[in-house]
Design an enzyme around this catalytic site. Structure first.
Site, short mmCIF file in Angstrom:
data_model
loop_
_atom_site.label_atom_id
_atom_site.label_comp_id
_atom_site.label_asym_id
_atom_site.label_seq_id
_atom_site.Cartn_x
_atom_site.Cartn_y
_atom_site.Cartn_z
N ARG A 56 9.17 12.42 4.23
CA ARG A 56 9.02 12.87 5.61
C ARG A 56 10.38 13.19 6.22
O ARG A 56 11.40 12.69 5.80
CB ARG A 56 8.33 11.79 6.45
N LYS A 198 0.30 12.54 8.07
CA LYS A 198 0.84 11.66 9.10
C LYS A 198 0.76 12.28 10.49
O LYS A 198 0.69 11.55 11.49
CB LYS A 198 2.28 11.28 8.76
N HIS A 217 -1.89 1.21 11.13
CA HIS A 217 -1.30 1.65 9.87
C HIS A 217 -1.52 0.52 8.87
O HIS A 217 -0.68 -0.34 8.68
CB HIS A 217 0.19 1.93 10.05
N SER A 235 5.22 2.28 4.09
CA SER A 235 5.13 2.85 2.75
C SER A 235 5.97 2.05 1.76
O SER A 235 7.12 1.70 2.02
CB SER A 235 5.64 4.30 2.80
N LYS A 239 0.44 -1.73 0.48
CA LYS A 239 -0.87 -1.59 1.11
C LYS A 239 -1.91 -1.04 0.14
O LYS A 239 -2.99 -1.60 -0.03
CB LYS A 239 -0.78 -0.67 2.33
N THR A 240 -1.58 0.08 -0.47
CA THR A 240 -2.53 0.73 -1.37
C THR A 240 -2.80 -0.13 -2.59
O THR A 240 -3.94 -0.31 -3.01
CB THR A 240 -1.97 2.11 -1.81
N ASP A 254 -4.81 3.33 4.03
CA ASP A 254 -3.61 3.57 4.84
C ASP A 254 -3.82 3.60 6.35
O ASP A 254 -2.95 3.17 7.09
CB ASP A 254 -2.96 4.88 4.40
N ARG A 319 4.01 10.64 -5.69
CA ARG A 319 2.74 10.34 -5.02
C ARG A 319 1.55 10.96 -5.74
O ARG A 319 1.69 11.94 -6.47
CB ARG A 319 2.77 10.90 -3.59
#
Length: 528
Positions: A56, A198, A217, A235, A239-240, A254, A319
């Site tokens: 990003r 996002k 988030h 990130s 989490k994933t 997410d 990713r």
């Protein structure tokens, strides 16, 4: 330009002969490969490279300063204001640029699995692979829904259109500009697909609280008994990975909302990091990489088309995007009840926070507002090794409203539904980054599972002398010496110094929150 003029420009753009609307996955894959945008891997996934922007670009993200929203936005380094004139001029240039392209790709879909608060979206892409990315990550409409689809927000993405800062009023060639009033997200100068994902999340973070819904988030899953668990974290914190559990059904990986009826996924897909991915460590994600999945910046052998997930030469931020139904164990639709367990994930590069600790209500609010973690390599441009960072609510780059708005809503939800909150360090142990080691994923999984199963509800704990956190003295399946971070350091004096330093960073960071209750400050933060 007013909203009507914007709509007319879009209507003219979409009436061109170059428009391809709602192509199927095979059609988009064919387009992406034939146009030279991406190539197929041996597993059937589409793999694209995003050029110099492999993460990003937060310094190139803006919100238009408009009468209808300017008094609600938390303006600053995250939400940077830009004038309507700058937006309008760039909008016209981008639309004219897109009119000249041989093909444009349009996806119509939704954000938000809860029909009561669902947002209709339209995405206009210069790249076929970008359109496939959006098709897989957002919620895909049924034929009936598509027939009556009217978009509430539109993404206009032109990665090959580069701004001229001297003329266009931007800081660089890249721009991500949101107009809440005109309901348009304008993206140019970057091929990184995550900007689209996002940007819609940011829109939902503005709209949902206005409806009394907490936007979060976080990832979420649910057990057979209906026990929902939330995983907050930036990130790279897990989490994933941690929410993809073969014994629990995935709600989403997410972005979620928490309404009066429970939790719902904002998206229709998953966006997982693949660096060092293996079938052994993360089978759910590994097995989801197949035809229809979109890989970003993963190195593949040009002959065999075999992926090398250990190769971070393009970026550490490799990713994969795939629809949520590529995971076997999911909730359909992506909605569930109220959370029983909340996990705050942090990748502590200092190596001084416990691998798991129980939080009081005050500590939960303190650590939610603090949002401490380490910004990991590749997630943003220019980040090559972990950097300590405080990201409010574990998602400040995506929050347009003041942080305390979200924190207050979370506190109310915790009180109302009696959720237990844990802080989990997925970062370093035995020393800081470069000295210690990353916490073993198997240990983290075991500790998180124990928390979700209620095994840590009434266990004996010790109180950390620096941070005041309540550390379980034993967790079945985890070595005792791992649980207390000071015990894991060979050099105790070095640990004490580093812990004191992090404590001071917490205290300094929290000074920016005015109006927070004294209980949260005195009972929630470090003891020293």
């Amino acid at each position: 330009m007013n909203s009507v003029e914007i709509a007319n420009e879009l209507k003219e753009l979409l009436s061109g002969g170059n428009i391809k609307v709602q192509l199927s996955v095979p059609q988009l894959v064919e387009k992406a490969t034939s146009r030279g945008e991406a190539m197929l891997t041996v597993d059937g996934a589409l793999c694209a490279e995003t050029g110099k922007y492999t993460g990003r670009s937060p310094k190139d993200k803006y919100m238009v300063e408009e009468d209808s929203s300017k008094d609600k936005i938390d303006w600053g380094k995250v939400n940077r204001p830009i004038s309507s004139e700058v937006f309008d001029n760039l909008y016209v240039k981008v639309v004219n640029y897109l009119k000249e392209q041989d093909e444009l790709f349009v996806f119509n879909g939704f954000a938000g699995a809860d029909k009561a608060s669902q947002l209709s979206i339209k995405v206009i892409n210069e790249y076929a692979w970008h359109n496939l990315f959006c098709h897989q990550l957002f919620i895909r409409p049924t034929e009936e829904e598509l027939a009556s689809h009217v978009s509430d927000f539109t993404i206009v993405s032109a990665p090959n259109f580069k701004a001229n800062p001297a003329v266009d009023g931007t800081d660089s060639e890249t721009f991500i500009i949101v107009s809440m009033e005109k309901k348009v997200i304008l993206i140019g100068g970057t091929e990184y697909a995550g900007e689209m994902k996002k940007s819609i999340f940011g829109i939902m973070n503005y709209l949902l609280p206005e409806q009394g819904i907490l936007s979060m988030h976080c990832s979420a899953n649910v057990g057979e008994a209906g026990d929902v668990a939330l995983f907050f974290g930036l990130s790279g914190t897990g989490k994933t990975t941690l929410s993809a559990d073969s014994d629990r059904k995935l709600i989403g990986d997410d972005e979620h909302g928490w309404s009066d009826t429970g939790v719902f996924n904002i998206e229709g897909g998953c966006y997982a990091k693949t660096i060092n991915l293996s079938a052994e460590k993360e089978p759910e994600i590994y097995n989801a990489i197949k035809f229809g999945s979109v890989l970003e910046n993963v190195v593949i052998d040009p002959q065999t088309r075999v992926c090398d997930y250990d190769d971070g030469s393009l970026t550490e931020n490799t990713r994969v995007a795939y629809p949520i139904d590529y995971i076997d164990n999911i909730v359909t639709p992506s909605v569930a009840g109220h959370p029983k367990t909340i996990v705050f994930l942090t990748a502590d590069a200092f190596g001084v926070l416990p691998p798991i600790s129980k939080l009081t209500k005050e500590q939960a609010m303190y650590h939610f507002l603090s949002g401490f973690t380490s910004k990991l390599a590749g997630t943003e441009r220019g980040v090559t090794e972990p950097e300590p960072v405080f990201s409010t609510c574990f998602g400040s780059p995506f929050l347009p409203l003041p942080a305390q708005r979200y924190a207050e809503m979370l506190g109310e939800k915790i009180d109302e539904h009696g959720a237990q909150v844990f802080l989990v360090n997925t970062g370093w142990t035995g020393g800081e980054y470069g000295v210690g080691n990353r916490m073993k994923l198997s240990y983290t999984r075991t500790m998180v599972r124990a928390a979700i199963d209620g095994k840590l509800s009434n266990v004996e704990t010790t109180t950390d002398s620096v941070f005041g956190l309540h550390i379980p003295t034993a967790v079945e399946g985890v070595p005792t010496e791992v649980l207390n971070p000071r015990d894991a350091w060979a050099d105790k004096a070095a640990y004490d110094a580093k812990a004191a330093h992090l404590s001071s960073l917490f205290n300094e960071n929290f000074k920016k929150f005015s109006g927070v209750s004294e209980d949260i400050v005195s009972k929630g933060g470090p003891l020293v």
